[in-house]
Design an enzyme around this catalytic site. Structure first.
Site, PDB file in Angstrom:
ATOM      1  N   PHE A  26      38.988  48.755  37.031  1.00 58.70           N
ATOM      2  CA  PHE A  26      39.864  48.900  37.571  1.00 58.70           C
ATOM      3  C   PHE A  26      39.264  50.262  38.786  1.00 58.70           C
ATOM      4  O   PHE A  26      39.765  50.961  38.769  1.00 58.70           O
ATOM      5  CB  PHE A  26      40.656  49.835  36.369  1.00 58.70           C
ATOM      6  N   GLY A  30      42.876  52.065  39.178  1.00 59.21           N
ATOM      7  CA  GLY A  30      42.488  52.484  38.476  1.00 59.21           C
ATOM      8  C   GLY A  30      44.236  51.694  37.021  1.00 59.21           C
ATOM      9  O   GLY A  30      45.352  51.139  37.932  1.00 59.21           O
ATOM     10  N   TYR A  90      42.365  35.319  29.860  1.00 56.79           N
ATOM     11  CA  TYR A  90      42.367  36.604  31.189  1.00 56.79           C
ATOM     12  C   TYR A  90      43.683  34.524  31.328  1.00 56.79           C
ATOM     13  O   TYR A  90      43.429  33.484  32.580  1.00 56.79           O
ATOM     14  CB  TYR A  90      41.740  36.436  31.823  1.00 56.79           C
TER      15      TYR A  90
END
Length: 300
Positions: free
Chosen positions: A217, A221, A69
């Site tokens: 998500f 999503g 990340y």
């Protein structure tokens, strides 16, 4: 719905092995830029640090992160270390290995079993820890996980890892891993209208075995922008109707729906926006009626 005084503890608690966490946690993926894995638009550093500190103030004691990340100027692990070290005694940091990115941001081939130690050590170095609370093995497709999970089990025996988890798996993966070492959590894509095939069965199996199920998500999503989901710009009539009835955002409805899937389900919404953080944490106190749950349920 009042948000300012609501703590993450309102969602209840669950255990990752012997580590108790509030069911409403925080995902660090979006801390580093305006979008996940975006190298071109790094986040405001001080704002990201403030979000992390505010999350802990609001009772968040479960942070999900990964060494991959990062944006051009920001690393989620480095931000976590700078904001929160020395770490609170009750803070549980969960990271994941398997995927990797080079300095340009391009994805590398999925790690071989012998490369996992290097990924674990990278997380240790970035976070400034002598061991990792939980490490998830993130899979990249079908096939056996035995060699990879076995390598992590060895690192657990060596004391570098306290507990092990899995991500992006099918039911057979869970059984295979459990035969090698205990699994304390599973992360799969799972939301009201966006979920990995087979995740309903994984959700059920985790509940039966006392394993935390941690959807990612859950708000946006895979194909939705988190900001749009927070404001309801892409939501259907059912989500918007329930949100209006409670005076909350569509993101809060989605998080409440997620937590209602079982007491073993944890939520890890991520944001770099302080206001959205407060709203996300407050969603842990939102309780939906049976009628609202039925209205929201969407075939996938």
């Amino acid at each position: 719905m009042t948000t300012e005084t609501i703590s993450a503890a309102a969602a209840g608690a669950w255990k990752l092995g012997d580590l108790s966490v509030n069911r409403l946690g925080f995902g660090a993926m979006r801390l580093t830029g305006s979008a996940a894995f975006d190298l071109g638009t790094p986040s405001d550093r001080e704002r990201s640090l403030a979000v992390l500190r505010r999350a802990v103030e609001l009772g968040v004691n479960h942070i999900d992160t990964a060494a991959f990340y990062f944006s051009r100027l920001r690393s989620a692990n480095e931000l976590i270390s700078r904001a929160l070290a020395p770490y609170p005694d009750d803070l549980v940091i969960v990271t994941k290995v398997g995927p990797g990115r080079d300095a340009s941001g391009a994805w590398l081939p999925w790690a071989r079993p012998e490369q996992l130690r290097g990924q674990v050590e990278e997380n240790l170095r970035q976070l400034g820890r002598d061991h990792l609370d939980v490490v998830n093995l993130r899979l990249n497709g079908p096939g056996s996980l035995a060699e990879h999970f076995g390598a992590l089990a060895e690192l657990r025996q060596a004391g570098l890892i306290r507990h092990l988890g899995l991500s992006n798996i099918d039911p057979e993966h869970l059984a295979e891993a459990q035969a090698i070492a205990p699994v304390v959590c599973v992360q799969n894509r799972y939301g009201l209208d966006s979920r990995r095939t087979g995740s309903d069965e994984v959700l059920r199996l985790c509940g039966e075995q006392g394993i935390a199920f941690v959807p990612f998500f859950a708000i946006a999503g895979e194909g939705r922008e988190s900001g749009a989901a927070q404001t309801g710009a892409t939501d259907g009539d059912a989500v918007l109707a329930v949100a209006r009835a409670h005076g909350v955002t569509s993101a809060q409805v989605r998080l409440a729906w997620t937590l209602a899937q079982g007491e073993h389900v944890l939520a890890i919404p991520g944001t770099g926006n302080p206001d959205h953080l407060v709203e996300n944490v407050a969603a842990g106190a939102l309780r939906l009626t049976d009628e609202e749950m039925a209205l929201l349920q969407t075939p996938c």
